[in-house]
Design a protein around this motif. Structure first.
Motif, PDB file in Angstrom:
ATOM      1  N   ASN A 172       0.807  -1.211   0.000  1.00 40.46           N
ATOM      2  CA  ASN A 172       0.000   0.000   0.000  1.00 40.46           C
ATOM      3  C   ASN A 172       0.844   1.267   0.000  1.00 40.46           C
ATOM      4  O   ASN A 172       0.375   2.318  -0.442  1.00 40.46           O
ATOM      5  N   GLY A 173       2.066   1.168   0.510  1.00 44.07           N
ATOM      6  CA  GLY A 173       2.905   2.368   0.646  1.00 44.07           C
ATOM      7  C   GLY A 173       3.707   2.709  -0.593  1.00 44.07           C
ATOM      8  O   GLY A 173       3.875   3.896  -0.922  1.00 44.07           O
ATOM      9  N   ILE A 174       4.224   1.695  -1.300  1.00 43.10           N
ATOM     10  CA  ILE A 174       4.951   1.969  -2.542  1.00 43.10           C
ATOM     11  C   ILE A 174       3.937   2.394  -3.591  1.00 43.10           C
ATOM     12  O   ILE A 174       3.022   1.635  -3.915  1.00 43.10           O
ATOM     13  N   PRO A 175       4.044   3.621  -4.107  1.00 40.61           N
ATOM     14  CA  PRO A 175       3.019   4.116  -5.045  1.00 40.61           C
ATOM     15  C   PRO A 175       2.839   3.214  -6.265  1.00 40.61           C
ATOM     16  O   PRO A 175       3.740   3.052  -7.071  1.00 40.61           O
ATOM     17  N   MET A 176       1.692   2.570  -6.329  1.00 44.33           N
ATOM     18  CA  MET A 176       1.293   1.764  -7.472  1.00 44.33           C
ATOM     19  C   MET A 176      -0.164   2.099  -7.750  1.00 44.33           C
ATOM     20  O   MET A 176      -0.863   2.623  -6.876  1.00 44.33           O
ATOM     21  N   ALA A 177      -0.633   1.802  -8.927  1.00 41.87           N
ATOM     22  CA  ALA A 177      -1.958   2.230  -9.362  1.00 41.87           C
ATOM     23  C   ALA A 177      -3.033   2.005  -8.304  1.00 41.87           C
ATOM     24  O   ALA A 177      -3.271   0.875  -7.874  1.00 41.87           O
ATOM     25  N   ASN A 178      -3.643   3.113  -7.876  1.00 43.44           N
ATOM     26  CA  ASN A 178      -4.839   3.112  -7.018  1.00 43.44           C
ATOM     27  C   ASN A 178      -4.604   2.633  -5.586  1.00 43.44           C
ATOM     28  O   ASN A 178      -5.562   2.288  -4.902  1.00 43.44           O
ATOM     29  N   ASN A 179      -3.357   2.605  -5.114  1.00 40.74           N
ATOM     30  CA  ASN A 179      -3.161   2.241  -3.709  1.00 40.74           C
ATOM     31  C   ASN A 179      -2.984   3.509  -2.865  1.00 40.74           C
ATOM     32  O   ASN A 179      -3.019   4.633  -3.373  1.00 40.74           O
ATOM     33  N   ASP A 180      -2.787   3.340  -1.558  1.00 38.20           N
ATOM     34  CA  ASP A 180      -2.720   4.489  -0.661  1.00 38.20           C
ATOM     35  C   ASP A 180      -1.542   5.416  -0.992  1.00 38.20           C
ATOM     36  O   ASP A 180      -1.680   6.642  -0.949  1.00 38.20           O
ATOM     37  N   GLY A 181      -0.401   4.817  -1.298  1.00 36.52           N
ATOM     38  CA  GLY A 181       0.769   5.630  -1.643  1.00 36.52           C
ATOM     39  C   GLY A 181       0.529   6.428  -2.911  1.00 36.52           C
ATOM     40  O   GLY A 181       0.899   7.607  -3.001  1.00 36.52           O
ATOM     41  N   ASP A 182      -0.120   5.799  -3.880  1.00 29.24           N
ATOM     42  CA  ASP A 182      -0.437   6.478  -5.137  1.00 29.24           C
ATOM     43  C   ASP A 182      -1.432   7.617  -4.889  1.00 29.24           C
ATOM     44  O   ASP A 182      -1.300   8.706  -5.464  1.00 29.24           O
ATOM     45  N   ASN A 183      -2.415   7.381  -4.017  1.00 24.49           N
ATOM     46  CA  ASN A 183      -3.371   8.428  -3.671  1.00 24.49           C
ATOM     47  C   ASN A 183      -2.668   9.636  -3.066  1.00 24.49           C
ATOM     48  O   ASN A 183      -2.944  10.787  -3.425  1.00 24.49           O
ATOM     49  N   ALA A 184      -1.755   9.369  -2.129  1.00 20.79           N
ATOM     50  CA  ALA A 184      -1.046  10.455  -1.463  1.00 20.79           C
ATOM     51  C   ALA A 184      -0.226  11.274  -2.460  1.00 20.79           C
ATOM     52  O   ALA A 184      -0.210  12.511  -2.414  1.00 20.79           O
ATOM     53  N   VAL A 185       0.452  10.594  -3.389  1.00 20.44           N
ATOM     54  CA  VAL A 185       1.264  11.282  -4.397  1.00 20.44           C
ATOM     55  C   VAL A 185       0.391  12.132  -5.317  1.00 20.44           C
ATOM     56  O   VAL A 185       0.710  13.285  -5.615  1.00 20.44           O
ATOM     57  N   ASN A 186      -0.728  11.578  -5.771  1.00 20.15           N
ATOM     58  CA  ASN A 186      -1.589  12.295  -6.715  1.00 20.15           C
ATOM     59  C   ASN A 186      -2.363  13.450  -6.088  1.00 20.15           C
ATOM     60  O   ASN A 186      -2.859  14.331  -6.798  1.00 20.15           O
ATOM     61  N   LEU A 187      -2.450  13.459  -4.766  1.00 24.31           N
ATOM     62  CA  LEU A 187      -3.134  14.551  -4.077  1.00 24.31           C
ATOM     63  C   LEU A 187      -2.178  15.653  -3.622  1.00 24.31           C
ATOM     64  O   LEU A 187      -2.602  16.768  -3.334  1.00 24.31           O
ATOM     65  N   GLU A 188      -0.890  15.312  -3.564  1.00 19.26           N
ATOM     66  CA  GLU A 188       0.104  16.254  -3.044  1.00 19.26           C
ATOM     67  C   GLU A 188       0.169  17.528  -3.881  1.00 19.26           C
ATOM     68  O   GLU A 188       0.423  17.493  -5.084  1.00 19.26           O
ATOM     69  N   LYS A 189      -0.076  18.653  -3.228  1.00 24.32           N
ATOM     70  CA  LYS A 189       0.028  19.987  -3.845  1.00 24.32           C
ATOM     71  C   LYS A 189      -0.839  20.130  -5.105  1.00 24.32           C
ATOM     72  O   LYS A 189      -0.459  20.811  -6.055  1.00 24.32           O
ATOM     73  N   ASN A 190      -1.979  19.458  -5.132  1.00 21.29           N
ATOM     74  CA  ASN A 190      -2.892  19.544  -6.273  1.00 21.29           C
ATOM     75  C   ASN A 190      -4.295  19.796  -5.727  1.00 21.29           C
ATOM     76  O   ASN A 190      -5.028  18.862  -5.406  1.00 21.29           O
ATOM     77  N   LEU A 191      -4.666  21.055  -5.614  1.00 14.72           N
ATOM     78  CA  LEU A 191      -5.930  21.428  -4.975  1.00 14.72           C
ATOM     79  C   LEU A 191      -7.141  20.916  -5.757  1.00 14.72           C
ATOM     80  O   LEU A 191      -8.159  20.559  -5.156  1.00 14.72           O
ATOM     81  N   VAL A 192      -7.033  20.845  -7.080  1.00 12.29           N
ATOM     82  CA  VAL A 192      -8.148  20.333  -7.889  1.00 12.29           C
ATOM     83  C   VAL A 192      -8.361  18.849  -7.591  1.00 12.29           C
ATOM     84  O   VAL A 192      -9.499  18.380  -7.457  1.00 12.29           O
ATOM     85  N   ALA A 193      -7.270  18.095  -7.467  1.00 11.43           N
ATOM     86  CA  ALA A 193      -7.375  16.666  -7.135  1.00 11.43           C
ATOM     87  C   ALA A 193      -7.922  16.481  -5.725  1.00 11.43           C
ATOM     88  O   ALA A 193      -8.718  15.573  -5.477  1.00 11.43           O
ATOM     89  N   VAL A 194      -7.501  17.337  -4.797  1.00 14.00           N
ATOM     90  CA  VAL A 194      -8.006  17.265  -3.423  1.00 14.00           C
ATOM     91  C   VAL A 194      -9.514  17.522  -3.406  1.00 14.00           C
ATOM     92  O   VAL A 194     -10.264  16.861  -2.703  1.00 14.00           O
ATOM     93  N   ARG A 195      -9.951  18.502  -4.212  1.00 17.28           N
ATOM     94  CA  ARG A 195     -11.382  18.784  -4.303  1.00 17.28           C
ATOM     95  C   ARG A 195     -12.138  17.567  -4.856  1.00 17.28           C
ATOM     96  O   ARG A 195     -13.232  17.226  -4.387  1.00 17.28           O
ATOM     97  N   ALA A 196     -11.554  16.895  -5.852  1.00 14.86           N
ATOM     98  CA  ALA A 196     -12.173  15.699  -6.418  1.00 14.86           C
ATOM     99  C   ALA A 196     -12.260  14.591  -5.373  1.00 14.86           C
ATOM    100  O   ALA A 196     -13.263  13.877  -5.280  1.00 14.86           O
ATOM    101  N   PHE A 197     -11.197  14.452  -4.583  1.00 15.55           N
ATOM    102  CA  PHE A 197     -11.186  13.470  -3.492  1.00 15.55           C
ATOM    103  C   PHE A 197     -12.285  13.812  -2.475  1.00 15.55           C
ATOM    104  O   PHE A 197     -13.031  12.933  -2.032  1.00 15.55           O
ATOM    105  N   TRP A 198     -12.400  15.074  -2.125  1.00 13.06           N
ATOM    106  CA  TRP A 198     -13.443  15.541  -1.201  1.00 13.06           C
ATOM    107  C   TRP A 198     -14.830  15.213  -1.746  1.00 13.06           C
ATOM    108  O   TRP A 198     -15.704  14.743  -1.008  1.00 13.06           O
ATOM    109  N   SER A 199     -15.040  15.443  -3.044  1.00 11.86           N
ATOM    110  CA  SER A 199     -16.340  15.182  -3.673  1.00 11.86           C
ATOM    111  C   SER A 199     -16.715  13.711  -3.589  1.00 11.86           C
ATOM    112  O   SER A 199     -17.867  13.355  -3.304  1.00 11.86           O
TER     113      SER A 199
END
Length: 372
Positions: A172-199
């Motif tokens: 889950n920690g090594i960023p791979m498609a759709n895991n927790d590590g990948d989620n954290a990387v794709n949300l980092e410093k990306n407010l539009v992605a964070v908003r999508a996650f919130w939605s």
């Protein structure tokens, strides 16, 4: 990335196998005794295997508990906690046990996010909470492996718990498609992605609160025109936004929007979400033109694979039911009706069940009329 993921799984599987051999075989020999038959030894070895499976269940529970604790610390509130198909969910303010499964996930902890602000919401700790608790469990249990005798259930527990905690943290920690590590990387410093996650999180919370799909805010999943569709969170919002017309039973508009969303997001969309969108396109085609060549085009190897894995999802049953009606197969239609009635009793979201039941009624009426 796929090759790396396969190699990592093989490597971690070998580690798990070696760890199991260190304690399970000696423990089975100890339990069987010197004069036991080979059949008795095999039975005890199976018992040890089942014990390790239970330990894995515990590790999954710990992982999801990590998300729960991290979410609470970040200002989120509880919605649901799932391990495999057993789901504890807060419905209309009351905790209830339901059954729900999602292909590709062993568990899931869903929470209602904090109120959206101009700076967004905290996401890092929530996404990494499961990994952090798995790492903590590994650190605490590893020293015990050198204290507790290996040829015992205690030894099996601490060793398998330590190894499985480490494996779960790595997977889950090594960023791979759709895991927790990948989620954290794709949300980092990306407010539009964070908003999508919130939605996405807010949509699940609204369902649990009993809000009908048709009453969802029209702009809940809206994203800016220039948003990056290769980001999986943004792609998910694009997909969810395309389904808004379906909530209002504007099926032609929905089919058009879904086709555009699939083309725009491509492989950046989570496979499960992509399959569910294709599933809706199949239903629309069955209910309108019902063209065999178009339907055959939808039935890719990927879709057939996921359709089997997701056969307990209400929307999947609805499409299978509609397909049976279209084929004039009354026996299969009755079978899918029975499946739907069964899962409706334990499905966590009543609003979804009500809407799917209505759509199945439309299909029944449509093909009854077309056959007269």
């Amino acid at each position: 990335m796929k090759t790396f993921k396969k190699l990592l799984r093989i490597l971690l599987g070998l580690v798990m196998g070696a760890s199991f051999g260190l304690c399970a075989i000696p423990n089975a020999i100890r339990m069987a005794g010197k004069d036991a038959s080979f059949l008795v030894f095999e039975s005890l070895l199976v018992l040890n295997c089942l014990f390790v499976v239970l330990v894995y269940d515990l590790v999954i529970m710990v992982h999801e508990a990590g998300h729960l604790i991290a979410g609470l610390l970040s200002g989120y509130s509880f919605v649901s906690y799932r391990v495999f198909s057993i789901t504890l969910i807060k419905l209309n303010g009351k905790l209830k046990l339901k059954r729900f499964s999602l292909a590709g996930t062993a568990g899931q902890c869903l929470m209602k996010p904090p109120v959206w602000t101009e700076k967004g919401i905290p996401v890092r700790l929530y996404n990494l909470g499961g990994i952090l608790l798995n790492v903590l469990c590994f650190v605490v249990s590893l020293p015990l492996c050198f204290v507790v005798p290996m040829a015992s259930f205690g030894g099996m527990f601490v060793l398998s718990f330590a190894v499985l905690s480490a494996i779960t943290a790595l997977m889950n920690g090594i960023p791979m498609a759709n895991n927790d590590g990948d989620n954290a990387v794709n949300l980092e410093k990306n407010l539009v992605a964070v908003r999508a996650f919130w939605s996405s999180m807010m949509g699940n919370a609204l369902l649990a609160e009993g809000v009908a799909l048709a009453d969802f805010p029209q702009d809940l999943y809206a994203v800016p025109e220039d948003a990056d569709p290769t980001n999986p969170h943004i792609a998910s919002s694009i997909a969810s936004n395309a389904q808004i017309p379906l909530f209002h039973h504007r099926f032609e508009d929905g089919d058009r929007a879904i086709a555009e969303a699939l083309e725009k997001t491509g492989q950046s969309l989570h496979p499960v979400i992509r399959i569910l969108l294709v599933n809706e396109r199949i239903w629309f085609e069955l209910m309108h033109e019902n063209r065999k060549d178009i339907l055959d085009g939808f039935m890719t190897k990927e879709f057939v694979k996921y359709q089997k894995a997701m056969r307990t999802m209400p929307s999947m049953i609805r499409v299978l039911y509609t397909q049976a009606l279209a084929d004039g197969n009354a026996k299969d239609a009755q079978k899918h009706e029975a499946s739907f009635a069964k899962i409706a009793k334990t499905h966590p979201y009543q609003q979804e069940i009500d809407d799917e039941r209505y759509l199945m009624g439309l299909a029944k009426q449509h093909f009854a009329l077309s056959n007269t």
